[in-house]
Design an enzyme around this catalytic site. Structure first.
Site, mmCIF file in Angstrom:
data_model
loop_
_atom_site.group_PDB
_atom_site.id
_atom_site.type_symbol
_atom_site.label_atom_id
_atom_site.label_comp_id
_atom_site.label_asym_id
_atom_site.label_seq_id
_atom_site.Cartn_x
_atom_site.Cartn_y
_atom_site.Cartn_z
ATOM 1 N N ALA A 53 -23.170 96.365 20.423
ATOM 2 C CA ALA A 53 -23.849 97.266 19.501
ATOM 3 C C ALA A 53 -24.240 98.502 20.315
ATOM 4 C CB ALA A 53 -25.080 96.578 18.931
ATOM 5 N N GLY B 234 -22.242 92.641 20.549
ATOM 6 C CA GLY B 234 -21.613 92.799 19.232
ATOM 7 C C GLY B 234 -20.095 92.753 19.290
ATOM 8 N N GLU C 179 -27.289 90.444 26.021
ATOM 9 C CA GLU C 179 -28.506 90.999 25.396
ATOM 10 C C GLU C 179 -29.758 90.757 26.227
ATOM 11 O OE1 GLU C 179 -26.100 89.372 23.797
ATOM 12 O OE2 GLU C 179 -25.630 90.417 21.932
HETATM 13 N N1 CAA Z 1 -23.730 101.178 23.620
HETATM 14 C C1 CAA Z 1 -23.706 102.516 23.816
HETATM 15 N N2 CAA Z 1 -22.990 103.103 24.795
HETATM 16 C C2 CAA Z 1 -22.269 102.298 25.587
HETATM 17 C C3 CAA Z 1 -22.255 100.898 25.448
HETATM 18 C C4 CAA Z 1 -23.028 100.342 24.395
HETATM 19 N N3 CAA Z 1 -23.062 99.013 24.147
HETATM 20 N N4 CAA Z 1 -21.460 100.368 26.399
HETATM 21 C C5 CAA Z 1 -20.993 101.416 27.114
HETATM 22 N N5 CAA Z 1 -21.473 102.576 26.632
HETATM 23 C C6 CAA Z 1 -21.205 103.935 27.109
HETATM 24 C C7 CAA Z 1 -21.937 104.229 28.404
HETATM 25 O O1 CAA Z 1 -23.258 104.645 28.151
HETATM 26 C C8 CAA Z 1 -21.075 105.328 28.972
HETATM 27 O O2 CAA Z 1 -21.386 106.537 28.328
HETATM 28 P P1 CAA Z 1 -21.493 107.925 29.204
HETATM 29 O O3 CAA Z 1 -20.109 108.125 29.721
HETATM 30 O O4 CAA Z 1 -21.925 108.932 28.198
HETATM 31 O O5 CAA Z 1 -22.473 107.652 30.274
HETATM 32 C C9 CAA Z 1 -19.665 104.942 28.540
HETATM 33 O O6 CAA Z 1 -19.831 104.042 27.444
HETATM 34 C C10 CAA Z 1 -18.874 104.225 29.622
HETATM 35 O O7 CAA Z 1 -19.654 103.122 30.075
HETATM 36 P P2 CAA Z 1 -20.050 102.886 31.601
HETATM 37 O O8 CAA Z 1 -20.089 104.189 32.335
HETATM 38 O O9 CAA Z 1 -21.281 102.059 31.638
HETATM 39 O O10 CAA Z 1 -18.782 102.072 32.090
HETATM 40 P P3 CAA Z 1 -18.736 101.021 33.277
HETATM 41 O O11 CAA Z 1 -17.302 100.724 33.526
HETATM 42 O O12 CAA Z 1 -19.559 101.447 34.427
HETATM 43 O O13 CAA Z 1 -19.451 99.682 32.674
HETATM 44 C C11 CAA Z 1 -19.904 98.048 30.961
HETATM 45 C C12 CAA Z 1 -18.891 99.047 31.561
HETATM 46 C C13 CAA Z 1 -20.147 96.890 31.962
HETATM 47 C C14 CAA Z 1 -19.326 97.493 29.667
HETATM 48 C C15 CAA Z 1 -21.246 98.786 30.691
HETATM 49 O O14 CAA Z 1 -20.950 99.956 29.938
HETATM 50 C C16 CAA Z 1 -22.234 97.992 29.923
HETATM 51 O O15 CAA Z 1 -22.891 97.127 30.463
HETATM 52 N N6 CAA Z 1 -22.389 98.271 28.603
HETATM 53 C C17 CAA Z 1 -23.363 97.635 27.759
HETATM 54 C C18 CAA Z 1 -22.926 96.234 27.352
HETATM 55 C C19 CAA Z 1 -24.015 95.563 26.533
HETATM 56 O O16 CAA Z 1 -25.129 95.385 26.959
HETATM 57 N N7 CAA Z 1 -23.656 95.142 25.299
HETATM 58 C C20 CAA Z 1 -24.525 94.457 24.410
HETATM 59 C C21 CAA Z 1 -25.260 95.445 23.537
HETATM 60 S S1 CAA Z 1 -26.566 94.679 22.629
HETATM 61 C C22 CAA Z 1 -25.813 93.968 21.295
HETATM 62 O O17 CAA Z 1 -24.605 94.022 21.116
HETATM 63 C C23 CAA Z 1 -26.749 93.255 20.384
HETATM 64 C C24 CAA Z 1 -26.115 92.545 19.252
HETATM 65 O O18 CAA Z 1 -25.715 91.404 19.348
HETATM 66 C C25 CAA Z 1 -26.073 93.156 17.953
#
Ligand code: CAA
Length: 285
Positions: free
Chosen positions: A93, A138, A161
């Site tokens: 998400a 998500g 999460e």
């Molecule tokens: N939401 C919003 N933006 C996100 C995102 C997310 N879930 N995942 C990645 N992005 C964005 C980053 O902010 C980044 O944007 P910028 O270039 O503007 O900085 C871009 O995507 C690229 O990401 P990274 O620079 O972080 O890429 P990376 O290779 O270093 O890392 C990753 C990749 C490990 C997937 C890391 O992006 C990450 O940990 N993302 C979040 C994953 C996460 O926590 N997901 C769960 C969300 S909560 C949820 O989903 C609740 C639910 O059940 C409903």
């Protein structure tokens, strides 16, 4: 009429036959793409590569709309679902979106995601997740709401999460537990650890793992195989599996005999059995 269908400029009559072509033509979504792959096989792509295809409310609303349309389009037989770019299926998400929500808005956001994923699970045709790269939060929940998962070698599954101080919100705690068992689900949910493709295969989360460049081709091959079968039989089979998994065995078996009987009333049953007895390939309607 469903207002979302109206919004896309289509009438229900237009959605009855050759509907998929019309959906693709009228497609004005900002965050998703729908493309035909072959006869009856369509590919839905979550298309926000700059944020690793993270799901915000607008993307969920578009998914909701396209799933309504796919459910009505009799010329769609299998839906493939993937994420744009090689790096991510869906990285969760949208955290930027969620960071601004109040508690009540958070609950509504979860309800929106739950409703969309339940609609996907209940889609009349099989949906296959093609997981390329990150399927987190998500994204993992989206993949688990499909009928089965094919993974690229670079796939990474997880429910991280806990790292954000929240719980899963689109069904992850429930579907992961059903798919990999309580102990492993608890481990993954409470550590936020990512599983690679091989581990997902071993744990029964993914059906197959392919090199990244072959994922779409292999997904299409499987989808074409399914699309060549009786649409009605495939649809009824999906219903049996979906509904039966939450019933006790006695009731599930009663349901199976009822549906088996029902399938005898179809033209495809006559064609399938006649073709076998006549030693030819069936031509299903
Ligand atoms: N939401 C919003 N933006 C996100 C995102 C997310 N879930 N995942 C990645 N992005 C964005 C980053 O902010 C980044 O944007 P910028 O270039 O503007 O900085 C871009 O995507 C690229 O990401 P990274 O620079 O972080 O890429 P990376 O290779 O270093 O890392 C990753 C990749 C490990 C997937 C890391 O992006 C990450 O940990 N993302 C979040 C994953 C996460 O926590 N997901 C769960 C969300 S909560 C949820 O989903 C609740 C639910 O059940 C409903």
């Amino acid at each position: 009429m469903n207002s979302q269908v109206q919004a896309a400029g289509l009438t229900l009559a237009e959605l009855s036959t050759k509907a998929a072509e019309k959906i693709v033509e009228h497609n004005s979504w900002q965050n998703i793409l729908l493309e035909q792959q072959s006869d009856g096989v369509y590919l839905l792509t979550v298309n926000r590569p700059k944020v690793l295809n993270a799901l915000n409310a607008e993307t969920l609303a578009e998914l909701d709309q396209v799933l309504d349309m796919v459910a009505r389009a009799t010329d769609i037989r299998v839906l493939l679902i993937t994420g744009a770019s090689e790096k991510a299926f869906v990285a969760g998400a949208d955290i930027a979106h969620m960071s601004k929500l109040t508690a009540l808005e958070g609950k509504y956001f979860a309800e929106q995601g739950m409703a969309v994923f339940r609609k996907l699970e209940n889609l009349p045709v099989p949906a296959i997740a093609l997981v390329n790269g990150y399927a987190l939060g998500g994204g993992c929940e989206l993949a688990m709401s499909c009928d089965f998962i094919l993974a690229a070698e670079n796939a990474r599954f997880g429910q991280p999460e806990v790292n954000l101080g929240v719980t899963p919100g689109f069904g992850g705690s429930q579907r992961l537990t059903r798919l990999v068992g309580r102990g492993m689900a608890m481990e993954l949910l409470t550590t936020g650890r990512m599983m690679n493709a091989e581990e997902a295969l071993q744990r029964g989360l993914a059906n197959h793992v392919y090199p990244q460049g072959e994922l779409l081709t292999e997904g299409n091959k499987l989808a074409e195989q399914i699309a060549s079968k009786s649409r009605t039989a495939v649809q009824l089979t999906k219903q049996l599996v979906q509904r039966g998994q939450d019933l006790d065995l006695d009731n599930a078996c009663v349901m199976e005999s009822d549906v088996f009987g029902l399938s005898f009333s179809t033209a495809d049953r006559h064609e399938g059995m006649s073709a076998f007895l006549e030693g030819r390939k069936p031509e299903f309607s």
